[in-house]
Design an enzyme around this catalytic site. Structure first.
Site, PDB file in Angstrom:
ATOM      1  N   SER A  19      39.770  43.217  42.367  1.00  0.00           N
ATOM      2  CA  SER A  19      40.351  43.284  41.016  1.00  0.00           C
ATOM      3  C   SER A  19      39.491  42.594  39.971  1.00  0.00           C
ATOM      4  CB  SER A  19      41.726  42.636  40.952  1.00  0.00           C
ATOM      5  OG  SER A  19      42.524  43.050  41.960  1.00  0.00           O
ATOM      6  N   ASP A  20      38.336  43.129  39.703  1.00  0.00           N
ATOM      7  CA  ASP A  20      37.473  42.629  38.639  1.00  0.00           C
ATOM      8  C   ASP A  20      36.983  41.200  38.850  1.00  0.00           C
ATOM      9  OD1 ASP A  20      37.207  44.853  37.103  1.00  0.00           O
ATOM     10  OD2 ASP A  20      39.113  44.532  36.084  1.00  0.00           O
ATOM     11  N   GLY A  21      36.930  40.788  40.075  1.00  0.00           N
ATOM     12  CA  GLY A  21      36.278  39.508  40.344  1.00  0.00           C
ATOM     13  C   GLY A  21      34.781  39.769  40.484  1.00  0.00           C
TER      14      GLY A  21
END
Lengths: 383, 600
Positions: free
Chosen positions: B217-219
């Site tokens: 998730s967008d890390g």
């Protein structure tokens, strides 16, 4: 095998009649023996008890959240539907707000007019009825509206073909126009109608507004019906309208008034009563939610419809609607215009018994819900 | 007849709309009418609108006449030589400004080759349909427009060198990126705006790979070695200022080392960094809440003091200290005068911010992410040639956002880095992807940009080819160090006795209306009560009159001031905010009474 009447009678006060009837029919259909029937009805009873809402369940909040959470997605989705062809309809969140606030005048009133048996399948009959219902304005029978600057008057060229279609004569129109615009002189010659204000010396803008006013003059039809659209729906012709006037439409002999419906809750309530209004609120809400591709359980929607109509008339979920009926002063004051509610309560010396949720949150007391509902009462022995 | 409106007012009607509109346009081009006038025919309303009012967004376009652009090659040469300028192009009727409504009536060609007899205008450049920040995004014609919007928005938040004179500026919330670079993949707008002079990012090597779930998730995952070599390092500046204000009676504030008898004196430890003039020295390391500028102010209420005070002159301490939760090094000290002639001391504290977990980074395509892990260099995956990526980006971020331009930049960046040149990625006019692939193959790499990689921890080869390349990455101004906040107990508000708000003051974290609804819906009655008891108080209530009773702790007696007589007085536990509500009701003339009864 015949259903065991004795067994069913034993459960008559425990299970609703509808379920018992279903049970009776099914046990005959599947030929269940008596012990089997007993097992089935025991399981049915258990399932029924499990399905009931528990004591102390916060149904109000659960329903509110069930509407609120999908509602946040709805706002984002509304603009995808902008500019729908055919009839313009308010959808999505604005419509939902309109229904739940119980607004007197919806922004886009609409009707679904069903026709009686003998006209249902006939396209030309449907079209004829539609033409009769449609409200016709002067603008629609005119070819051109022009301003004669020299004489400072409005000149309207009529469309003879349109007049023929409607069975009107230019002289009829002159009379209607003269009736509608009392402060003007109206003349007619060879399909040209001229309108001149009686008061001379008006400026250009006055003439322009007169022209715009003339366009709106009502000629015939059912008042308020701006557009009609006969469409085929499941093998029959239905007339969709924009604009709603149930009362006048019901008078038209071809119309099947048992099925014809409007989306205006108040109109329906005034004409057909509170049960019809309740059903309409539930149906309209469900259709808005379905249109958005969302899924809210019908029981939530029905609960809201019930809540809005429980007092015998339609009340919106607003400070003047159902919120004003709350028992607790503090709860009412929490929702909009607190000072008004507090002063009115003090004038009659109201007592707040702190029986509900908001008041107890406010006072930092345990709320009478869930784990806070049951109390343990111990009788102490007197010393 | 078609009605004509001038600045929203009806002015008459015309017979032939095209003749009228065209003649007005022709007159404007011949300068008979002002160039700010725009005319349009609205088909929907069947009206002609003429506008000369302010506040319309307008843009310049080249006029096309008889299927030919009015801007000739001669003119272009003249402009290049400086013999012709913008104003002349407008007065000669080569370029005109259109507003939104007139643009509806015109057909604009993007390129000169596209011109057909129907076209009325030509774009000055295909780049001109975008704004300045948006045209800084390379290969943006390959991406989704919504991502382009977000991409240009994130560029505004990027750290870089925001002003060449930042060393003498006192901006609040300013940051400077330590080793800013100019992008390898660029657009002509980078040259036009002289982006090299104020770059805002760094060229790094990225691999599209999942790494133990830390980049879900967008890390994003950083190579610790890269960070130690200076990747994403920035300096955060925070200015503090103190003014020697003048008060009535000839009293002034005084910037000095505060005396020990000053009211509100902190402790000797807090002032240890100040020099004799009461101001800290450049280079001093400061911690949270340490004093930077020592200052005293005259007593607040002068009149009371003269009569009752024992000490002759009690000045208040009003020093400026480092904000709660911040630290750093004093960067510079300015001593000057403000507009009113008062002495003004400004101190700037700098703090070197090394990327840490929770900091925000972004590529130029709206693909922003938060650092999820910083992995030691030895554990980073590596390619066959030993390259270790600086950053691991999650491949799941690509399909749903359709940022194809992101992928192309990785490829183009790889070519640029290997061949040592800059790649032109200007919108509609960039180096074609096919050419880049060819060049990459010639350089000895796979043309699709993928490479064999090995797990950094086990040394095992990955079963798939990994997409590796170079791209321009920006550090955004949202840093975890500026946002981290927690509190157990602390300051409360005087009026409501509830915890104060805001991170800077060590405030509480609010359990709001909707969070409350959650607890109600779960029926967690007692948890709800516990969460909301931050302001609970005990109240003494007179059972006779229902009003507030008083506890005289001196004589240990409770009594009701209204009833006087010995009445039953009970103690209730209630939120202070409710007591306040009752008081406010009394203030406007309502007398709420509390009727107490046993629950059982």
């Amino acid at each position: 095998m015949v259903a065991d009447k004795e067994l069913i009678k034993g459960y008559s006060h425990k299970i609703p009649a509808k379920l018992l009837n279903e049970f009776e029919a099914s046990s005959e259909e599947f030929n269940l023996t008596k012990p089997q029937q007993k097992e089935v009805i025991e399981r049915l009873y258990k399932r029924y008890i499990d399905a009931l809402i528990n004591c102390g369940e916060a149904i109000g909040i659960v329903i509110a959240e069930s509407f609120g959470e999908p509602g946040t997605q709805m706002t984002l989705n509304t603009f995808h539907l902008a500019g729908v062809a055919e009839v313009n309809v308010t959808l999505g969140l604005p419509r939902l707000i309109e229904i739940l606030d119980a607004r007197k005048n919806p922004s886009t009133p609409m009707m679904h007019i069903y026709l009686k048996e003998e006209f249902r399948k006939d396209a030309s009959a449907a079209r004829k009825v539609a033409a009769r219902i449609k409200e016709t304005k002067l603008e629609e029978v005119a070819l051109e509206f022009a301003i004669n600057l020299l004489e400072s008057m409005v000149e309207i060229t009529l469309n003879p073909r349109k007049l023929d279609e409607l069975g009107l004569k230019a002289s009829d129109i002159k009379l209607i126009v003269a009736n509608a615009l009392k402060t003007t002189n109206v003349k007619e010659s060879e399909g040209l109608i001229t309108i001149q204000p009686k008061k001379t010396g008006g400026n250009l803008i006055d003439i322009y507004t007169l022209k715009e006013k003339a366009k709106e003059i009502f000629l015939r039809g059912v008042k308020g019906i701006a557009q009609v659209l006969p469409v085929k729906e499941n093998d029959e012709f239905v007339i969709k309208t924009s604009g709603s006037n149930l009362k006048d439409v019901f008078k038209i002999p071809e119309v099947d008034f048992t099925r014809t419906r409007s989306n205006n809750v108040f109109e329906t309530f005034n004409l057909l009563g509170v049960e019809a209004a309740r059903q309409l609120i539930a149906d309209e809400t469900a259709s808005v939610i379905q249109n958005q591709g969302l899924d809210i359980d019908v029981r939530h929607i029905m609960f809201i419809a019930d809540l809005m109509t429980v007092k015998g008339d339609v009340k919106g979920i607003t400070r003047s609607g159902i919120t004003s009926e709350k028992e607790s002063v503090l709860a009412r004051a929490t929702f909009e215009t607190p000072i008004k509610h507090l002063i009115n309560a003090s004038l009659i010396g109201e007592t707040d018994h702190l029986n509900s949720i908001v008041e107890n949150v406010m006072l930092n007391q345990p709320i009478p819900l869930g784990t806070g509902l049951p109390d343990l009462v111990i009788k102490m022995k007197k010393e | 007849m078609i009605d004509v409106f001038y600045n929203e007012r009806y002015i008459g009607a015309v017979e032939d709309k095209d003749l009228f509109v065209n003649s007005i346009k022709a007159d404007r081009r011949k300068n008979k009418l002002p160039s700010c006038l725009n005319i349009s025919y609205n088909e929907e309303t069947d009206l002609i609108e003429i506008n000369t009012s302010t506040g319309r967004a307008r843009r310049p376009l080249i006029i096309i006449e008889n299927g030919k652009s009015k801007l000739t090659n001669e003119m272009v040469e003249k402009v290049a030589r400086g013999d012709m300028n913008w104003d002349l192009l407008i007065t000669e009727g080569t370029i005109e400004y259109l507003d939104a409504s007139e643009e509806e009536n015109s057909l604009v060609a993007l390129y000169e080759e596209d011109i057909t007899p129907e076209h009325t205008h030509l774009e000055i450049s295909s780049l001109a349909i975008l704004g300045i920040t948006t045209s800084l995004v390379p290969y943006s014609h390959c991406g989704q427009s919504a991502r382009l919007n977000r991409g240009s928005k994130t560029q505004k938040q990027a750290l870089g060198i925001y002003a060449a004179n930042y060393m003498v500026r006192m901006d609040t919330d300013a940051s400077i990126l330590c080793y800013a670079q100019t992008p390898i993949v660029r657009s002509v707008m980078h040259d036009i705006t002289e982006f090299d002079k104020h770059p805002s990012g760094q060229n790094i090597t990225i691999a599209l790979l999942s790494y133990r779930g830390h980049n879900m998730s967008d890390g994003i995952i950083f190579n610790k070695g890269s960070i130690e070599r200076g990747l994403g390092r920035s300096v955060y500046f925070r200015p503090y200022s103190a003014e020697e204000r003048r008060y009535s009676g000839g009293l002034t504030d005084d910037v000095c080392m505060p005396d020990k008898d000053v009211k509100g004196y902190k402790s000797e430890e807090d002032y240890k960094l100040l020099e004799e003039d009461g101001i800290i020295y450049p280079g001093a390391p400061v911690l949270s809440e340490e004093v930077i500028i020592g200052k005293t102010s005259p007593p607040r209420f002068l009149d009371d003091l003269e009569e009752f005070s024992i000490t002759a002159n009690v000045r208040r301490e009003s020093s400026v200290a480092v904000k709660h939760g911040e630290r750093g090094t004093v960067d510079c000290v300015f001593i000057t005068e403000n507009e009113e002639g008062n002495k003004l001391v400004e101190v700037r504290v700098k703090d070197i911010r090394i990327p840490e977990v929770g900091d925000k980074f972004s590529s130029r395509y709206g693909q922003k992410g938060v650092v999820g892990a910083i992995v030691p260099e030895v554990d980073m995956p590596f390619t066959a040639s030993g390259i270790k990526p600086d950053l691991i980006f999650s491949p799941h971020s690509i399909p749903k956002r359709m940022t194809v331009s992101h992928l192309i930049e990785v490829l183009a960046g790889k070519v640029g880095a290997l061949s040592g040149r800059q790649i032109d990625g200007t919108v509609f006019d960039s180096e074609p992807e096919a050419k880049l692939r060819e060049e990459l193959q010639e350089l000895g790499f796979r043309s699709n940009g993928t490479e064999r990689m090995y797990n950094g921890q086990t040394g095992e080869e990955y079963n798939v080819e990994i997409f590796v390349g170079n791209m321009y990455y920006m550090r955004l101004k949202h840093m975890a160090a500026n946002k981290l906040h927690a509190r157990a107990s602390g300051r409360i508000e005087l009026l409501t006795r509830q915890p104060i708000e805001g991170r800077s003051q060590g405030g509480g974290l609010r359990l709001g209306e909707m969070e409350k609804d959650c607890l109600v819906a779960h029926g967690a009655s007692l948890l709800l009560k516990e969460r909301f008891d931050s302001d609970k108080t005990e109240l003494y209530i007179c059972e006779t009159c229902g009003g507030l009773a008083v506890h005289d702790s001196y004589r240990n007696k409770k009594f009701c001031p209204a009833c006087k007589a010995n009445t039953d007085i009970s103690v209730i536990e209630i939120s202070y905010a409710f007591k306040l509500l009752l008081d406010e009701l009394r203030a406007f003339g309502l007398n709420p009474k509390l009727k107490l009864e046993s629950k059982y």
